[in-house]
Design a protein around this motif. Structure first.
Motif: not given
Ligand SMILES: [Zn+2]
Length: 175
Positions: A87, A89, A112, A114-115
């Motif tokens: 993705c 990140h 992930c 982060d997302c």
């Protein structure tokens, strides 16, 4: 530990163009996730139809989780890795120090943080160092503490035995 040469692949912090291999890796992670979800749905349906089976499975899962929880690798055996995910990140993850790269043993993707993409394939990585460096590896007092905890192998054997029992229960229930 000193014998393990930790690999790197690409530079996670630099601009990165996804390769065909990355796309293939992501696709295969997605397929595994779909298969696992399907299996979980099947189990859930079975359990809804059979509360007794649900109770048995729940007890087994609980036991397996307790056993896993009882096993913790000491920090000086845990390697930190900087990884770039599919993705885009860049995050940190941890693996046992005997793994020469973070994609080994079926862990080529992760959620992930982060997302939230789950799974997101690991496309580049570099080792950052152990969670805890030993001050003096030759000093016995800094070695891994002796404990009567289960070794990883013993634990895996017991979990495999539980899984076998689970499968037998399932067969006994008829499906
Ligand atoms: Zn992400």
């Amino acid at each position: 530990m000193a014998d393990v040469a930790h690999e790197r692949h690409g530079v996670p912090l630099e601009a990165y163009e996804l390769t065909r291999r990355d796309h293939a890796s992501q696709k295969s992670s997605d397929q595994i996730r779909d298969a696992v979800n399907k299996q979980a749905e099947k189990w859930q349906a079975e359990e809804e139809a059979d509360p007794e089976l649900r109770e048995q499975r729940y007890a087994h899962r609980k036991k397996a989780l307790e056993m896993l929880g009882a096993f913790k690798n000491p920090d000086h055996q845990i390697m930190r890795w900087r990884v770039r995910l599919y993705c885009g990140h860049i995050v940190e993850t941890k693996r046992h120090c005997t793994m020469v790269n973070p994609r080994m043993h079926g862990s080529s993707s992760m959620r992930c943080p982060d997302c939230g993409k789950d799974p997101s394939a690991i496309v580049a990585y570099e080792p950052l160092g152990l969670v805890a460096e030993l001050a003096n590896p030759r000093n016995p007092s800094t070695q891994a503490p002796k404990s009567n905890r289960l070794t990883r192998t013993q634990l895996e054997q017991r979990i495999a035995a539980l899984e076998g029992e689970n499968a037998r229960l399932k067969t006994a229930q008829g499906s």
